[in-house]
Design a protein around this motif. Structure first.
Motif, PDB file in Angstrom:
ATOM      1  N   LEU A  17       0.838  -1.183   0.000  1.00  0.00           N
ATOM      2  CA  LEU A  17       0.000   0.000   0.000  1.00  0.00           C
ATOM      3  C   LEU A  17       0.883   1.246   0.000  1.00  0.00           C
ATOM      4  O   LEU A  17       2.096   1.169   0.195  1.00  0.00           O
ATOM      5  CB  LEU A  17      -0.921  -0.001   1.222  1.00  0.00           C
ATOM      6  N   GLY A  18       0.253   2.380  -0.194  1.00  0.00           N
ATOM      7  CA  GLY A  18       1.002   3.619  -0.305  1.00  0.00           C
ATOM      8  C   GLY A  18       1.683   4.064   0.976  1.00  0.00           C
ATOM      9  O   GLY A  18       2.584   4.898   0.938  1.00  0.00           O
ATOM     10  N   ASP A  19       1.260   3.515   2.117  1.00  0.00           N
ATOM     11  CA  ASP A  19       1.898   3.885   3.378  1.00  0.00           C
ATOM     12  C   ASP A  19       3.033   2.940   3.741  1.00  0.00           C
ATOM     13  O   ASP A  19       3.599   3.019   4.840  1.00  0.00           O
ATOM     14  CB  ASP A  19       0.867   3.920   4.510  1.00  0.00           C
ATOM     15  N   GLY A  20       3.373   2.026   2.839  1.00  0.00           N
ATOM     16  CA  GLY A  20       4.464   1.098   3.084  1.00  0.00           C
ATOM     17  C   GLY A  20       4.040  -0.235   3.666  1.00  0.00           C
ATOM     18  O   GLY A  20       4.846  -1.172   3.701  1.00  0.00           O
ATOM     19  N   SER A  21       2.802  -0.339   4.132  1.00  0.00           N
ATOM     20  CA  SER A  21       2.330  -1.619   4.673  1.00  0.00           C
ATOM     21  C   SER A  21       1.974  -2.558   3.534  1.00  0.00           C
ATOM     22  O   SER A  21       1.869  -2.151   2.371  1.00  0.00           O
ATOM     23  CB  SER A  21       1.111  -1.392   5.570  1.00  0.00           C
ATOM     24  N   ARG A  22       1.804  -3.825   3.861  1.00  0.00           N
ATOM     25  CA  ARG A  22       1.461  -4.817   2.853  1.00  0.00           C
ATOM     26  C   ARG A  22       0.134  -5.475   3.221  1.00  0.00           C
ATOM     27  O   ARG A  22      -0.212  -5.602   4.400  1.00  0.00           O
ATOM     28  CB  ARG A  22       2.560  -5.871   2.711  1.00  0.00           C
ATOM     29  N   THR A  23      -0.582  -5.874   2.179  1.00  0.00           N
ATOM     30  CA  THR A  23      -1.868  -6.525   2.373  1.00  0.00           C
ATOM     31  C   THR A  23      -2.071  -7.526   1.259  1.00  0.00           C
ATOM     32  O   THR A  23      -1.333  -7.530   0.268  1.00  0.00           O
ATOM     33  CB  THR A  23      -3.010  -5.479   2.386  1.00  0.00           C
ATOM     34  N   GLY A  24      -3.068  -8.375   1.403  1.00  0.00           N
ATOM     35  CA  GLY A  24      -3.346  -9.363   0.375  1.00  0.00           C
ATOM     36  C   GLY A  24      -3.886  -8.725  -0.896  1.00  0.00           C
ATOM     37  O   GLY A  24      -4.621  -7.728  -0.844  1.00  0.00           O
ATOM     38  N   LYS A  25      -3.530  -9.297  -2.031  1.00  0.00           N
ATOM     39  CA  LYS A  25      -4.030  -8.765  -3.290  1.00  0.00           C
ATOM     40  C   LYS A  25      -5.532  -8.945  -3.436  1.00  0.00           C
ATOM     41  O   LYS A  25      -6.155  -8.293  -4.286  1.00  0.00           O
ATOM     42  CB  LYS A  25      -3.314  -9.430  -4.465  1.00  0.00           C
ATOM     43  N   ASP A  26      -6.107  -9.821  -2.604  1.00  0.00           N
ATOM     44  CA  ASP A  26      -7.552 -10.012  -2.633  1.00  0.00           C
ATOM     45  C   ASP A  26      -8.253  -9.246  -1.513  1.00  0.00           C
ATOM     46  O   ASP A  26      -9.425  -9.505  -1.231  1.00  0.00           O
ATOM     47  CB  ASP A  26      -7.887 -11.507  -2.528  1.00  0.00           C
ATOM     48  N   SER A  27      -7.580  -8.294  -0.899  1.00  0.00           N
ATOM     49  CA  SER A  27      -8.194  -7.525   0.184  1.00  0.00           C
ATOM     50  C   SER A  27      -9.226  -6.562  -0.378  1.00  0.00           C
ATOM     51  O   SER A  27      -9.209  -6.206  -1.565  1.00  0.00           O
ATOM     52  CB  SER A  27      -7.131  -6.739   0.959  1.00  0.00           C
ATOM     53  N   LEU A  28     -10.129  -6.108   0.470  1.00  0.00           N
ATOM     54  CA  LEU A  28     -11.166  -5.168   0.059  1.00  0.00           C
ATOM     55  C   LEU A  28     -10.567  -3.847  -0.411  1.00  0.00           C
ATOM     56  O   LEU A  28     -11.083  -3.215  -1.339  1.00  0.00           O
ATOM     57  CB  LEU A  28     -12.143  -4.928   1.211  1.00  0.00           C
ATOM     58  N   ARG A  29      -9.485  -3.422   0.212  1.00  0.00           N
ATOM     59  CA  ARG A  29      -8.873  -2.155  -0.178  1.00  0.00           C
ATOM     60  C   ARG A  29      -8.275  -2.248  -1.582  1.00  0.00           C
ATOM     61  O   ARG A  29      -8.444  -1.339  -2.400  1.00  0.00           O
ATOM     62  CB  ARG A  29      -7.806  -1.733   0.832  1.00  0.00           C
ATOM     63  N   VAL A  30      -7.591  -3.342  -1.856  1.00  0.00           N
ATOM     64  CA  VAL A  30      -7.019  -3.527  -3.189  1.00  0.00           C
ATOM     65  C   VAL A  30      -8.130  -3.650  -4.234  1.00  0.00           C
ATOM     66  O   VAL A  30      -8.023  -3.114  -5.340  1.00  0.00           O
ATOM     67  CB  VAL A  30      -6.087  -4.749  -3.215  1.00  0.00           C
ATOM     68  N   ALA A  31      -9.204  -4.335  -3.884  1.00  0.00           N
ATOM     69  CA  ALA A  31     -10.342  -4.447  -4.805  1.00  0.00           C
ATOM     70  C   ALA A  31     -10.911  -3.072  -5.121  1.00  0.00           C
ATOM     71  O   ALA A  31     -11.258  -2.782  -6.273  1.00  0.00           O
ATOM     72  CB  ALA A  31     -11.424  -5.343  -4.206  1.00  0.00           C
ATOM     73  N   ALA A  32     -11.001  -2.215  -4.106  1.00  0.00           N
ATOM     74  CA  ALA A  32     -11.589  -0.888  -4.298  1.00  0.00           C
ATOM     75  C   ALA A  32     -10.751  -0.040  -5.248  1.00  0.00           C
ATOM     76  O   ALA A  32     -11.256   0.491  -6.243  1.00  0.00           O
ATOM     77  CB  ALA A  32     -11.760  -0.185  -2.951  1.00  0.00           C
ATOM     78  N   TYR A  33      -9.438   0.086  -4.943  1.00  0.00           N
ATOM     79  CA  TYR A  33      -8.658   0.950  -5.837  1.00  0.00           C
ATOM     80  C   TYR A  33      -8.362   0.266  -7.163  1.00  0.00           C
ATOM     81  O   TYR A  33      -8.141   0.926  -8.175  1.00  0.00           O
ATOM     82  CB  TYR A  33      -7.413   1.524  -5.163  1.00  0.00           C
ATOM     83  N   GLY A  34      -8.407  -1.074  -7.197  1.00  0.00           N
ATOM     84  CA  GLY A  34      -8.259  -1.771  -8.469  1.00  0.00           C
ATOM     85  C   GLY A  34      -9.435  -1.520  -9.391  1.00  0.00           C
ATOM     86  O   GLY A  34      -9.262  -1.344 -10.603  1.00  0.00           O
ATOM     87  N   THR A  35     -10.637  -1.492  -8.841  1.00  0.00           N
ATOM     88  CA  THR A  35     -11.811  -1.229  -9.672  1.00  0.00           C
ATOM     89  C   THR A  35     -11.845   0.225 -10.125  1.00  0.00           C
ATOM     90  O   THR A  35     -12.296   0.532 -11.234  1.00  0.00           O
ATOM     91  CB  THR A  35     -13.102  -1.590  -8.920  1.00  0.00           C
ATOM     92  N   VAL A  36     -11.363   1.135  -9.286  1.00  0.00           N
ATOM     93  CA  VAL A  36     -11.245   2.531  -9.714  1.00  0.00           C
ATOM     94  C   VAL A  36     -10.274   2.638 -10.882  1.00  0.00           C
ATOM     95  O   VAL A  36     -10.504   3.385 -11.847  1.00  0.00           O
ATOM     96  CB  VAL A  36     -10.796   3.421  -8.531  1.00  0.00           C
ATOM     97  N   ASP A  37      -9.196   1.881 -10.846  1.00  0.00           N
ATOM     98  CA  ASP A  37      -8.240   1.850 -11.952  1.00  0.00           C
ATOM     99  C   ASP A  37      -8.901   1.293 -13.209  1.00  0.00           C
ATOM    100  O   ASP A  37      -8.702   1.797 -14.323  1.00  0.00           O
ATOM    101  CB  ASP A  37      -7.035   1.008 -11.547  1.00  0.00           C
TER     102      ASP A  37
END
Length: 200
Positions: A34-54
């Motif tokens: 993530l942009g703050d340097g932390s890591r999360t799963g590629k299937d996380s809700l946050r990644v889904a949200a900004y991925g769909t915006v992309d």
């Protein structure tokens, strides 16, 4: 540039440094930064949200690539692409604020302007009306999905209300622009024929 790379460039790092290497192998384990340097799963809700915006931004690019898009629509959609990139950055950096109330107000004003010359709707409209209008309908449906993803994220993590409001207004604007493009192209709007088959 990935969304995380773009977002991290706002913290003072050089964008050039982020572009020096395209693949890093750090995501081979199914995680992403993530942009703050932390890591999360590629299937996380946050990644889904900004991925769909992309994805939404990409479908708007398809509208702009179609023939017959007038300057007023082109300028509007180009501005929206920049704002969607901002929104993606906001979703990629927890706590970041990039989309503002003024952006939402501007969408409403632009929507009112395009809608003023359209006839009132008396029937449902099917996606169609030429290539540009069809691509715009596709963008509208992706926008609705992006809104659903942001709502889902907001149920488990803090999300600024401006993100959801922006996407809600944008889906309405894309519907109106699809109508404008269909009519300007000469194809016309495709109406749902509710009497096409006998009732049972």
């Amino acid at each position: 540039m990935t969304r995380a790379q773009a977002a991290r460039s706002t913290d003072g790092h050089s964008v050039g440094n982020r572009l020096s290497k395209i693949y890093t192998r750090t995501g081979d384990d199914g995680s992403t930064g993530l942009g703050d340097g932390s890591r999360t799963g590629k299937d996380s809700l946050r990644v889904a949200a900004y991925g769909t915006v992309d994805e939404l931004n990409s479908t708007i690019g398809m509208v702009l690539a179609a023939d017959g898009v007038d300057d007023d629509v082109r300028e509007t959609l180009a501005q929206i692409q920049h704002e969607l990139f901002d929104l993606g950055g906001e979703l990629c950096i927890p706590g970041m604020a990039m989309v503002q109330d003024a952006d939402i107000d501007r969408l409403e004003n632009v929507l009112d302007g395009f809608n003023a010359d359209l006839p009132a709707l008396k029937d449902f409209i099917l996606p169609g009306g030429g290539m540009a209008a069809s691509c715009c309908h596709l963008a509208r449906t992706v926008c609705r999905r992006a809104e659903r993803d942001v709502v889902a994220l907001g149920r488990v993590e803090e999300v600024r209300p401006q993100a959801q409001r922006y996407l809600n207004r944008l889906s309405d604007l894309l519907f109106v622009i699809a109508r404008v493009l269909a009519r300007r192209s000469g194809h016309g709007e495709v109406l749902w024929q509710h009497e096409r088959r006998p009732r049972t």
